[in-house]
Write an enzyme that holds these catalytic residues in place. Structure first.
Site, PDB file in Angstrom:
ATOM      1  N   GLU A  97     -15.826  -4.142  50.432  1.00 14.31           N
ATOM      2  CA  GLU A  97     -16.274  -4.900  50.087  1.00 14.31           C
ATOM      3  C   GLU A  97     -16.721  -6.264  51.140  1.00 14.31           C
ATOM      4  O   GLU A  97     -16.392  -7.454  51.051  1.00 14.31           O
ATOM      5  CB  GLU A  97     -15.987  -5.783  48.985  1.00 14.31           C
ATOM      6  N   ASN A 127     -17.251   1.601  51.891  1.00 16.30           N
ATOM      7  CA  ASN A 127     -17.035   1.325  50.388  1.00 16.30           C
ATOM      8  C   ASN A 127     -17.435  -0.538  50.120  1.00 16.30           C
ATOM      9  O   ASN A 127     -17.141  -0.873  50.124  1.00 16.30           O
ATOM     10  CB  ASN A 127     -15.951   1.492  50.079  1.00 16.30           C
ATOM     11  N   HIS A 175     -19.231   0.338  39.438  1.00 19.15           N
ATOM     12  CA  HIS A 175     -18.282  -0.154  38.245  1.00 19.15           C
ATOM     13  C   HIS A 175     -18.966  -0.333  37.177  1.00 19.15           C
ATOM     14  O   HIS A 175     -19.767  -1.640  37.239  1.00 19.15           O
ATOM     15  CB  HIS A 175     -17.423  -1.105  38.867  1.00 19.15           C
ATOM     16  N   GLU A 234     -16.152   5.164  42.877  1.00 20.06           N
ATOM     17  CA  GLU A 234     -15.414   4.476  42.049  1.00 20.06           C
ATOM     18  C   GLU A 234     -15.690   3.936  40.202  1.00 20.06           C
ATOM     19  O   GLU A 234     -15.690   3.538  39.508  1.00 20.06           O
ATOM     20  CB  GLU A 234     -14.817   2.960  42.038  1.00 20.06           C
ATOM     21  N   ASP A 265     -17.279   3.795  37.029  1.00 16.05           N
ATOM     22  CA  ASP A 265     -16.451   3.221  35.834  1.00 16.05           C
ATOM     23  C   ASP A 265     -17.511   3.377  34.670  1.00 16.05           C
ATOM     24  O   ASP A 265     -17.953   2.510  35.143  1.00 16.05           O
ATOM     25  CB  ASP A 265     -15.538   2.935  35.301  1.00 16.05           C
TER      26      ASP A 265
HETATM   27  C1  XIL Z   1      -7.951  -2.243  41.573  1.00 17.39           C
HETATM   28  C2  XIL Z   1      -7.316  -1.829  40.478  1.00 17.39           C
HETATM   29  O1  XIL Z   1      -8.059  -1.197  39.861  1.00 17.39           O
HETATM   30  C3  XIL Z   1      -6.313  -2.623  39.898  1.00 17.39           C
HETATM   31  O2  XIL Z   1      -5.409  -1.734  39.099  1.00 17.39           O
HETATM   32  C4  XIL Z   1      -5.879  -3.629  41.173  1.00 17.39           C
HETATM   33  O3  XIL Z   1      -5.040  -4.327  40.342  1.00 17.39           O
HETATM   34  C5  XIL Z   1      -6.685  -4.161  41.970  1.00 17.39           C
HETATM   35  O4  XIL Z   1      -7.916  -2.842  42.010  1.00 17.39           O
HETATM   36  N1  XIL Z   1     -13.068  -2.449  43.625  1.00 17.39           N
HETATM   37  C6  XIL Z   1     -11.820  -1.710  44.412  1.00 17.39           C
HETATM   38  C7  XIL Z   1     -10.290  -1.061  43.512  1.00 17.39           C
HETATM   39  O5  XIL Z   1     -12.422  -1.107  45.277  1.00 17.39           O
HETATM   40  O6  XIL Z   1      -9.604  -0.878  45.161  1.00 17.39           O
HETATM   41  C8  XIL Z   1     -10.320  -1.903  42.342  1.00 17.39           C
HETATM   42  O7  XIL Z   1      -9.202  -1.507  42.422  1.00 17.39           O
HETATM   43  C9  XIL Z   1     -11.879  -2.587  41.714  1.00 17.39           C
HETATM   44  C10 XIL Z   1     -12.714  -2.927  42.385  1.00 17.39           C
END
Ligand code: XIL
Length: 352
Positions: A158, A199, A235, A263, A265
């Protein structure tokens, strides 16, 4: 190969859990199958260590269904390096052992991020040389510790805002924007065999961010900065369009790098309704998106670039989405009882 969905006439089972109704296939009818064996590329999940240790159902589903694992939080800066001279390996090493015992690939997340930092870093008062030393020490100690155990790393997470500008993190503030290149160099020095990813999220809705990431990758290639993969978090909302999803896949494929949907979802409560309940219609719409994402990835990304797809945790009750969004949601392919939702079957169909 036996295919359990076709012709088995299994009716969806309604289970009440935590005041919600979920529509899932009874576990017993599919207990002898494994998600990853149906997929043409590695299929992963992010996992939490406490659940791995304390919830037998959870760890069983992880080892049965997935062949790649990412630590949801255990390899982040604050977890591994809570004080300047303290490294805490216990949780991450637990996962290394699990991965080795069960023959799973372990993906490292993440060496550098603007979040999940310990106070000693955010309050760090050194000059740029001290900051550089801290950055390098962290990356190289961590990568060296997991050398030969962690196959790949999200090196930087990020770095960009959605509009394509560089996020004003403590790293950029203290080290300047090109610190990102040195992160990759430091990681590569510590483990020349590790596959190194950039990422980020938002590829499916921000062309400005895609453009910025593309420029970064091209500049890295021109400078021989070691980068081997692009991680797209995904996400997503269930309302995301085919065209946007396809645009992200085409972009990532065009980099020529390995592509990880890192990641995934798919959230449903887009209007942020308190007391939001899962239902059969939403289950079908969500399944449709899961299928589309998998299909689009498999179609657009050449085989040699397919690093795989990782969902961000396992069951709906494990997901970070409800706390992130502040409302209930059901974004994953398993329900709160680890029964397979329609999305599970849809993922398999998407990979055909
Ligand atoms: C999130 C986790 O799922 C949580 O448990 C934590 O509190 C914060 O981080 N992008 C990412 C991940 O790269 O590392 C994040 O994970 C979600 C968003």
């Amino acid at each position: 190969m036996m295919f359990f969905f076709i012709g088995t006439a299994v009716a969806p089972m309604m289970t009440a859990s935590a005041g919600t109704i979920s529509f899932a296939t009874p576990q017993s009818s599919v207990a002898d199958t494994n998600l990853y064996q149906f997929m043409p590329f590695p299929m992963g999940a992010a996992v939490g260590i406490a659940r791995m240790k304390n919830n037998a159902k959870y760890s069983e589903v992880v080892s049965k269904e997935f062949n790649s694992i990412t630590a949801e939080n255990a390899m982040k800066f604050r977890s591994l390096h809570p004080a300047e001279n303290t490294f805490n390996w216990a949780d991450a090493d637990y996962l290394v052992e699990f991965a080795q015992k069960n023959g799973k690939r372990l993906h490292g997340h993440t060496l550098n991020w603007y979040q999940y930092l310990p106070a000693w870093v955010t309050n760090f008062s050194g000059d740029s040389i001290a900051w550089e030393n801290m950055l390098k020490t962290h990356i190289q100690t961590v990568v060296a510790h997991f050398k030969g155990k962690v196959a790949s790393w999200d090196v930087v997470n990020e770095y960009f805002n959605d509009d394509g500008t560089i996020r004003p993190s403590v790293w950029v503030k203290n080290l300047g924007p090109d610190y990102i290149a040195r992160c990759f160099q430091y990681a590569h020095e510590a483990d020349p065999d590790a596959i190194l990813f950039y990422n980020d999220y938002g590829h499916e809705y921000s062309s400005a961010k895609r453009t910025a990431i593309g420029k970064l990758i091209n500049a890295f290639k021109a400078r021989n900065i070691p980068i081997h993969g692009i991680g797209m978090q995904f996400h997503m909302t269930y309302t995301q369009s085919d065209a946007n999803i396809n645009a992200a896949m085409a972009f990532a494929a065009g980099t020529g790098l390995k592509v990880h949907l890192s990641e995934l979802d798919i959230r449903l409560n887009t209007n942020k309704v308190q007391g939001f309940v899962f239902n059969e219609t939403l289950a079908a719409q969500q399944a449709d998106r899961y299928k589309f994402v998998v299909q689009a990835y498999n179609a657009a990304v050449p085989k040699a670039q397919q690093f795989g797809i990782t969902t961000w945790n396992v069951g709906d009750a494990d997901s970070w989405v409800p706390s992130w969004q502040g409302v209930p949601d059901y974004p994953l392919p398993f329900d709160a009882n680890y029964l397979r939702k329609p999305a599970y079957k849809a993922i398999i169909e998407g990979g055909k």
